[in-house]
Design a protein around this motif. Structure first.
Motif, PDB file in Angstrom:
ATOM      1  N   TYR A 250      16.355 -10.102   2.690  1.00  0.00           N
ATOM      2  CA  TYR A 250      15.280 -10.502   1.778  1.00  0.00           C
ATOM      3  C   TYR A 250      13.995 -10.774   2.574  1.00  0.00           C
ATOM      4  O   TYR A 250      12.925 -10.273   2.250  1.00  0.00           O
ATOM      5  CB  TYR A 250      15.662 -11.752   0.972  1.00  0.00           C
ATOM      6  N   THR A 253      12.295  -7.608   4.065  1.00  0.00           N
ATOM      7  CA  THR A 253      11.832  -6.528   3.186  1.00  0.00           C
ATOM      8  C   THR A 253      10.946  -7.006   2.045  1.00  0.00           C
ATOM      9  O   THR A 253      10.307  -6.202   1.392  1.00  0.00           O
ATOM     10  CB  THR A 253      13.022  -5.775   2.553  1.00  0.00           C
ATOM     11  N   ARG A 254      10.885  -8.293   1.788  1.00  0.00           N
ATOM     12  CA  ARG A 254      10.154  -8.755   0.612  1.00  0.00           C
ATOM     13  C   ARG A 254       8.915  -9.561   1.003  1.00  0.00           C
ATOM     14  O   ARG A 254       8.375  -9.390   2.093  1.00  0.00           O
ATOM     15  CB  ARG A 254      11.100  -9.582  -0.278  1.00  0.00           C
ATOM     16  N   GLU A 255       8.509 -10.449   0.109  1.00  0.00           N
ATOM     17  CA  GLU A 255       7.229 -11.148   0.247  1.00  0.00           C
ATOM     18  C   GLU A 255       7.053 -11.858   1.598  1.00  0.00           C
ATOM     19  O   GLU A 255       5.955 -11.870   2.155  1.00  0.00           O
ATOM     20  CB  GLU A 255       7.067 -12.185  -0.876  1.00  0.00           C
ATOM     21  N   ASP A 321      19.260 -15.526  -3.705  1.00  0.00           N
ATOM     22  CA  ASP A 321      18.312 -15.203  -2.633  1.00  0.00           C
ATOM     23  C   ASP A 321      17.964 -16.448  -1.836  1.00  0.00           C
ATOM     24  O   ASP A 321      17.885 -16.429  -0.610  1.00  0.00           O
ATOM     25  CB  ASP A 321      17.037 -14.596  -3.233  1.00  0.00           C
TER      26      ASP A 321
ATOM     27  N   ARG B 126       4.375  -4.285  -4.858  1.00  0.00           N
ATOM     28  CA  ARG B 126       5.407  -5.014  -5.595  1.00  0.00           C
ATOM     29  C   ARG B 126       6.451  -5.536  -4.605  1.00  0.00           C
ATOM     30  O   ARG B 126       6.879  -4.832  -3.702  1.00  0.00           O
ATOM     31  CB  ARG B 126       6.076  -4.083  -6.605  1.00  0.00           C
ATOM     32  N   HIS B 127       6.826  -6.804  -4.775  1.00  0.00           N
ATOM     33  CA  HIS B 127       7.789  -7.486  -3.907  1.00  0.00           C
ATOM     34  C   HIS B 127       7.257  -7.724  -2.498  1.00  0.00           C
ATOM     35  O   HIS B 127       7.974  -8.217  -1.641  1.00  0.00           O
ATOM     36  CB  HIS B 127       9.111  -6.720  -3.806  1.00  0.00           C
ATOM     37  N   ARG B 128       6.014  -7.338  -2.244  1.00  0.00           N
ATOM     38  CA  ARG B 128       5.397  -7.661  -0.952  1.00  0.00           C
ATOM     39  C   ARG B 128       4.435  -8.826  -1.142  1.00  0.00           C
ATOM     40  O   ARG B 128       4.181  -9.599  -0.223  1.00  0.00           O
ATOM     41  CB  ARG B 128       4.611  -6.462  -0.423  1.00  0.00           C
ATOM     42  N   THR B 130       3.304 -11.782  -4.315  1.00  0.00           N
ATOM     43  CA  THR B 130       3.709 -12.291  -5.622  1.00  0.00           C
ATOM     44  C   THR B 130       2.702 -11.791  -6.653  1.00  0.00           C
ATOM     45  O   THR B 130       1.591 -11.374  -6.316  1.00  0.00           O
ATOM     46  CB  THR B 130       3.731 -13.822  -5.645  1.00  0.00           C
TER      47      THR B 130
END
Lengths: 333, 182
Positions: A250, A253-255, A321, B126-128, B130
């Motif tokens: 998570y 790869t994410r925020e 998550d 997106r998803h990088r 908010t």
């Protein structure tokens, strides 16, 4: 009597511990205490003398024999002249003492910082500290956040920068304040003399979370410092359990990875605190919360309720998550 | 009587002035929370002469909101929008300081472009980021062509700039990108 003693103790307790300018654990701070003491003594003596003279003058009855129109003051009092000479001499001695002690303090402070053996760059952001240990050899450089470790007895030069607004770098136990100004470089010199845990704090109002912009300072023996530094040079460990792996996936790869960096992974954001050794630090979010599992959960789940207005957004993570992220973050020792 | 009248007038004026100070509310968290928000972003790309979809109600929260615009300005630099779009002038990416919008210049349409990415290089965020951050970015992007209120934008650019400050940016009329190419 006991109550007064207690009151005095209470007052003094405000001046002790991890964040006080009266600790004297740094060379500059010890100099400051000396300077403060001399100024305090000289000024107190002068204040008491002036007050006493004033009280005597008010108390004493006006002497009718002293006729101002005659312009013949000396005839009425033989005390005035020597008193004036003495007074002038006292002022001269007092001012000389203050000038001399000021000069020697400045000189001593300048000498402390003239041959730094360790260099670091501290960059202030709203509302956290970015810390980099600079070496000519880049592979030996370390980046961390909201925490500095210093070896005892080693002079340190700190280069100060700011990314947004004016902040002020202040570790009262070690040295005085220095502003960090966007677009400019300033510097501060530190020479810690005693090991211990201290607290630095931003000393220039810099926005809503100015109060929650602290810096954990650890002064330790040279061996301990080298051990810590060696650990900081390591990249992040590989996740072991499935839960940690889920968190690792998570984060990378994410925020999270848009802003945070974790060395040894693909998370390479440069605009938020470096998380490579997150769990080895004493606190979360620039001294806002002590480091423990519960607080990591609270912080990651909703940073905006812990420190409203800070630049880490509340993502609204799903429980699975969140568990994974916390499990992985805790491995980053 | 006249003194009393004058006093009450002054008081009213003071109250009005203080009322004016209450500019806006700062939403630090974004509403609704991501977990409860609908993940779907309306598809705002529509062919040639079709009608634009109805505006997203969330726009009101970010349009002309000084704090959202300032956050967006910070993110614009941090997320390296500058790398392609520069400070609005365009380069590898399209210019953002004119009124031409291939995929629509409304704030929700800009959010959709950031969220979904667009052909020829614009990555999907997106998803990088908010959703809140994308709305903030879009609110700032609109200021580059002078679409936002002048009292909400920052009078100071963080970067070296030879353009007038945003408070003096001329408002460009919005139009589809291909309007003058036909």
């Amino acid at each position: 009597m006991r109550r007064e003693g207690l009151l005095a103790l209470l007052c003094l307790s405000g001046c002790s511990g991890a964040q006080t300018a009266f600790g004297g654990q740094g060379a500059e701070d010890a100099n400051f205490i000396q300077l403060f003491t001399v100024f305090m003594i000289v000024c107190t003596v002068m204040y008491l003398l002036v007050s006493a003279a004033l009280i005597v003058a008010v108390w004493r009855r006006r002497r009718t024999a002293m006729v101002v129109e005659d312009c013949n003051h000396q005839a009425t009092s033989g005390v005035v002249r020597p008193a004036l000479i003495g007074w002038t001499a006292l002022i001269a001695i007092g001012l000389t003492a203050l000038t001399l002690v000021g000069f020697f303090t400045d000189r001593s402070n300048a000498r402390n910082g003239s041959h730094p053996q360790l260099k670091l760059t501290v960059t202030a952001n709203q509302w956290w500290w970015d810390v980099e240990y600079d070496w000519a050899d880049v592979s030996k450089s370390v980046r961390t956040a909201n925490e500095i470790h210093l070896p005892v007895g080693i002079p340190v030069e700190v280069t100060l920068k700011s990314n947004d607004v004016i902040h002020s770098f202040w570790i009262p136990n070690l040295a005085g304040k220095q502003d960090l100004i966007p677009g400019r470089r300033t510097d501060a010199q530190l020479l810690p003399r005693k090991t211990g845990l201290y607290r630095g704090q931003c000393a220039e109002f810099c926005g809503t979370q100015h109060a929650q912009m602290a810096l954990d300072v650890t002064v330790e023996s040279k061996a301990d410092f080298e051990k810590w530094y060696g650990a900081q040079l390591q990249t992040a460990p590989v996740p072991k359990t499935p839960l940690q792996l889920a968190g690792y996936r998570y984060i990378t790869t994410r925020e999270c990875a848009s802003c945070h960096n974790i060395s040894g992974t693909s998370a390479g954001g440069q605009v938020a605190p470096d998380l490579t050794h997150f769990a080895s630090r004493r606190s979360i979010a620039a001294g806002t919360l002590p480091m423990n599992t519960g607080n990591i959960y609270g912080w990651v789940a909703d940073p905006q309720s812990q420190k409203p207005g800070n630049h880490m957004p509340t993502i609204g993570l799903k429980a699975d998550d969140l568990h994974g992220i916390v499990a992985y973050l805790e491995t980053l020792k | 009587m006249s003194l009393r009248f004058r006093n009450s007038t002054a008081l009213l004026a003071l109250a009005a002035a203080l009322w004016g100070c209450n500019r806006e509310e700062r939403q630090t968290r974004g509403k609704p929370l991501g977990e409860t928000a609908t993940a779907a972003m309306p598809d705002t790309v529509y062919p040639g002469t079709g009608n634009a979809p109805a505006p997203d109600p969330r726009a009101a929260q970010y349009e002309g909101n000084a704090s959202a615009i300032a956050q967006g300005q910070m993110l614009y630099n941090q997320m390296n929008c500058v790398g392609c779009h520069f400070h609005g002038g365009g380069g590898m990416g399209v210019a953002l300081m004119d009124g031409k919008w291939r995929y629509g210049g409304r704030i929700d349409q800009i959010v959709a472009s950031i969220d979904q990415g667009r052909p020829n290089g614009m990555p999907a965020w997106r998803h990088r980021l908010t959703e809140q951050q994308m709305w903030q970015l879009a609110a700032y992007v609109r200021t580059l062509s002078g679409q936002e209120r002048k009292d909400a934008v920052s009078a100071r650019a963080d970067e070296v700039s030879n353009t007038p400050p945003q408070t003096q940016t001329k408002r460009e009329p919005l139009m589809p990108a291909d309007s003058d190419e036909q």
